[in-house]
Design an enzyme around this catalytic site. Sequence first.
Site, PDB file in Angstrom:
ATOM      1  N   ASP A  14       0.806  -1.226   0.000  1.00 53.18           N
ATOM      2  CA  ASP A  14       0.000   0.000   0.000  1.00 53.18           C
ATOM      3  C   ASP A  14       0.837   1.273   0.000  1.00 53.18           C
ATOM      4  O   ASP A  14       0.441   2.288   0.552  1.00 53.18           O
ATOM      5  CB  ASP A  14      -0.965   0.018   1.207  1.00 53.18           C
ATOM      6  CG  ASP A  14      -1.833  -1.220   1.241  1.00 53.18           C
ATOM      7  OD1 ASP A  14      -2.194  -1.707   0.158  1.00 53.18           O
ATOM      8  OD2 ASP A  14      -2.126  -1.706   2.336  1.00 53.18           O
ATOM      9  N   LYS A  17       1.846   2.112  -5.220  1.00 56.80           N
ATOM     10  CA  LYS A  17       2.464   1.584  -6.442  1.00 56.80           C
ATOM     11  C   LYS A  17       1.636   1.906  -7.674  1.00 56.80           C
ATOM     12  O   LYS A  17       2.178   2.225  -8.724  1.00 56.80           O
ATOM     13  CB  LYS A  17       2.653   0.064  -6.324  1.00 56.80           C
ATOM     14  CG  LYS A  17       3.680  -0.301  -5.260  1.00 56.80           C
ATOM     15  CD  LYS A  17       3.778  -1.801  -5.073  1.00 56.80           C
ATOM     16  CE  LYS A  17       2.598  -2.398  -4.352  1.00 56.80           C
ATOM     17  NZ  LYS A  17       2.525  -2.114  -2.920  1.00 56.80           N
ATOM     18  N   GLY A  41      -4.027  -4.311  -4.298  1.00 58.10           N
ATOM     19  CA  GLY A  41      -5.034  -3.310  -4.645  1.00 58.10           C
ATOM     20  C   GLY A  41      -4.303  -2.042  -5.026  1.00 58.10           C
ATOM     21  O   GLY A  41      -3.858  -1.312  -4.163  1.00 58.10           O
ATOM     22  N   HIS A  42      -4.127  -1.826  -6.324  1.00 62.18           N
ATOM     23  CA  HIS A  42      -3.351  -0.676  -6.779  1.00 62.18           C
ATOM     24  C   HIS A  42      -4.289   0.420  -7.285  1.00 62.18           C
ATOM     25  O   HIS A  42      -4.987   0.253  -8.267  1.00 62.18           O
ATOM     26  CB  HIS A  42      -2.353  -1.109  -7.857  1.00 62.18           C
ATOM     27  CG  HIS A  42      -1.321  -2.069  -7.326  1.00 62.18           C
ATOM     28  ND1 HIS A  42      -0.340  -2.631  -8.078  1.00 62.18           N
ATOM     29  CD2 HIS A  42      -1.125  -2.548  -6.060  1.00 62.18           C
ATOM     30  CE1 HIS A  42       0.425  -3.420  -7.317  1.00 62.18           C
ATOM     31  NE2 HIS A  42      -0.052  -3.382  -6.096  1.00 62.18           N
ATOM     32  N   GLN A 224       2.369  -5.969  -3.184  1.00 63.36           N
ATOM     33  CA  GLN A 224       2.748  -6.060  -1.767  1.00 63.36           C
ATOM     34  C   GLN A 224       4.006  -5.206  -1.518  1.00 63.36           C
ATOM     35  O   GLN A 224       4.200  -4.216  -2.204  1.00 63.36           O
ATOM     36  CB  GLN A 224       2.960  -7.510  -1.311  1.00 63.36           C
ATOM     37  CG  GLN A 224       1.673  -8.330  -1.242  1.00 63.36           C
ATOM     38  CD  GLN A 224       1.196  -8.827  -2.592  1.00 63.36           C
ATOM     39  OE1 GLN A 224       1.923  -9.464  -3.313  1.00 63.36           O
ATOM     40  NE2 GLN A 224      -0.044  -8.540  -2.940  1.00 63.36           N
TER      41      GLN A 224
HETATM   42  P1  IMO Z   1      -0.653  -4.128  -2.415  1.00 61.74           P
HETATM   43  O1  IMO Z   1      -0.085  -4.648  -3.699  1.00 61.74           O
HETATM   44  C1  IMO Z   1      -0.962  -4.567   1.879  1.00 61.74           C
HETATM   45  C2  IMO Z   1      -0.970  -8.635   3.521  1.00 61.74           C
HETATM   46  C3  IMO Z   1      -2.242  -9.114   4.157  1.00 61.74           C
HETATM   47  C4  IMO Z   1      -1.682 -10.069   5.191  1.00 61.74           C
HETATM   48  C5  IMO Z   1      -0.509 -10.712   4.469  1.00 61.74           C
HETATM   49  C6  IMO Z   1      -0.820 -12.043   3.814  1.00 61.74           C
HETATM   50  O2  IMO Z   1      -1.947  -3.420  -2.566  1.00 61.74           O
HETATM   51  O3  IMO Z   1       0.357  -3.308  -1.688  1.00 61.74           O
HETATM   52  P2  IMO Z   1      -2.189 -12.773   1.666  1.00 61.74           P
HETATM   53  O4  IMO Z   1      -3.612 -12.509   1.260  1.00 61.74           O
HETATM   54  O5  IMO Z   1      -1.178 -12.261   0.695  1.00 61.74           O
HETATM   55  O6  IMO Z   1      -1.932 -14.196   2.039  1.00 61.74           O
HETATM   56  O7  IMO Z   1      -1.996 -11.936   3.032  1.00 61.74           O
HETATM   57  O8  IMO Z   1      -0.121  -9.762   3.469  1.00 61.74           O
HETATM   58  N1  IMO Z   1      -1.124  -8.134   2.123  1.00 61.74           N
HETATM   59  C7  IMO Z   1      -1.087  -6.842   1.779  1.00 61.74           C
HETATM   60  N2  IMO Z   1      -0.989  -5.728   2.538  1.00 61.74           N
HETATM   61  N3  IMO Z   1      -1.008  -4.440   0.548  1.00 61.74           N
HETATM   62  C8  IMO Z   1      -1.077  -5.544  -0.233  1.00 61.74           C
HETATM   63  O9  IMO Z   1      -0.971  -5.468  -1.566  1.00 61.74           O
HETATM   64  C9  IMO Z   1      -1.164  -6.806   0.379  1.00 61.74           C
HETATM   65  N4  IMO Z   1      -1.274  -8.080  -0.071  1.00 61.74           N
HETATM   66  C10 IMO Z   1      -1.234  -8.882   1.003  1.00 61.74           C
HETATM   67  O10 IMO Z   1      -2.956  -8.046   4.759  1.00 61.74           O
HETATM   68  O11 IMO Z   1      -1.173  -9.365   6.290  1.00 61.74           O
HETATM   69 MG    MG Z   2      -3.209  -2.724  -1.079  1.00 66.68          MG
END
Ligand code: IMO
Ligand code: MG
Length: 423
Positions: A14, A17, A41-42, A224
């Site tokens: 978050d 990106k 979630g971009h 992530q």
């Molecule tokens: P973007 O790309 C923030 C976190 C989840 C959880 C851990 C594992 O938008 O930055 P998962 O569903 O991957 O098995 O969850 O990772 N998580 C994220 N946190 N932004 C994301 O994506 C995330 N994708 C997974 O909250 O703690």
């Molecule tokens: Mg996100």
Amino acid sequence: MKKIDVVLGLQWGDEGKGKVVDVLTPNYNVIARFQGGPNAGHSLVFNNDSFVLHTVPSGIFRKESVNIIGNGVVIDPVILMDEIKQIETKSADSRSRLMISKRAQLILPTHRMLDAANESSMGKSKIGSTLKGIGPTYMDKIGRYGLRIGDILLDSFKEKYEALKKRHMETLKLYPDFKFDITEYEAKWFDAVEQLKSIKFVDSEHIANEYINDGKAILAEGAQGSMLDIDFGTYPFVTSSNTMTAGVCTGLGVAPNRVGNVYGIFKAYCTRVGNGPFPTELNDQTGEDLRQAGHEFGATTGRPRRCGWLDLVALKYAVMMNGVTDLIMMKSDVLNSMDTIKVAVAYKRGDETMDTFPYDGADNVEPIYKEFEGWKTDICDIRDYDSLPEKFREYVAFIEKETSCPVRIISIGPDREATIFRN
Ligand code: IMO
Ligand code: MG
């Protein structure tokens, strides 16, 4: 040698990106996702409109760009098709500019059930996953049971699906309290699989390398963040893929010596969703102020994000392992009204002081902060670096000194336009 550039998050996801890729895409012909899946979630904001992308690369709204979903990505056909249809309401020809690696893994309805069953059985120690089936899908990939996009075209696809589903159903018996019914989702899933055939399935490793050889500008988009990396993040509170530069090589099929600039994105403060260590977390009014000012609620799950000060111990760790060449600081405007701004420069645990990130994910450490006076100015309309308040520039200079890396782009608002570039 011709290279592929990389843009990725250096914190817990978050970082912004989506906006950065959207801002950088005019310089690139091709945008490629290399890992993760619909847990991402971009968010993009342009022309007073906003959009959240989960699986599709963030170049999709630029008419000139080709978008590749690489082999390292995990795909839920239902979520992907919904996303494509929504994109098409704004950009009609987008499907023709999208391609998917035949080697990308499929998220089955039962993967989602396994994710949910597992999380609900873990009680307080749960990861706080996005419940999209990410972990179970990567487990099957590594376990060599997974289904891939290319399998959709095989006559034996349904058979392979049933075999894997059967395995999952056996495992789900371990959770007798977990009640579920996938009939409806399964029907939607097969429907979406059919629709997916309207998109090009490709050997994306060849395509990516051909683009590089032809001198096309290609950008790999991470999902992530580094602190959620399966190897180097705050394990086990991480996601199930390599979110770092190394993941570009395995997730797209490009060699390490083909990697060019690495743009590392961080927020001027820190957030985290889900559970796990977060040394600089603020459980007080300041944390709440950051959440409100930064609209820190999940783009994928809507959950309120945990908020805290910038953590330079973690940031330096991420810069090192990603080989970051250029830093990009996001959401700087969120700090506009702060009297004092803090950054963690080390951790303390008992008598021990640490200035490198520990193996246990910095659980139970107390940050040692350096304090900065806030700039207390609305910077949202400023467009050149030298016009930013001096106190703001001091904050940036300190980050550059600590990380030994230049901050090249500064975002001061969600819109494409609210961006300052430095030479
Ligand atoms: P973007 O790309 C923030 C976190 C989840 C959880 C851990 C594992 O938008 O930055 P998962 O569903 O991957 O098995 O969850 O990772 N998580 C994220 N946190 N932004 C994301 O994506 C995330 N994708 C997974 O909250 O703690
Ligand atoms: Mg996100």
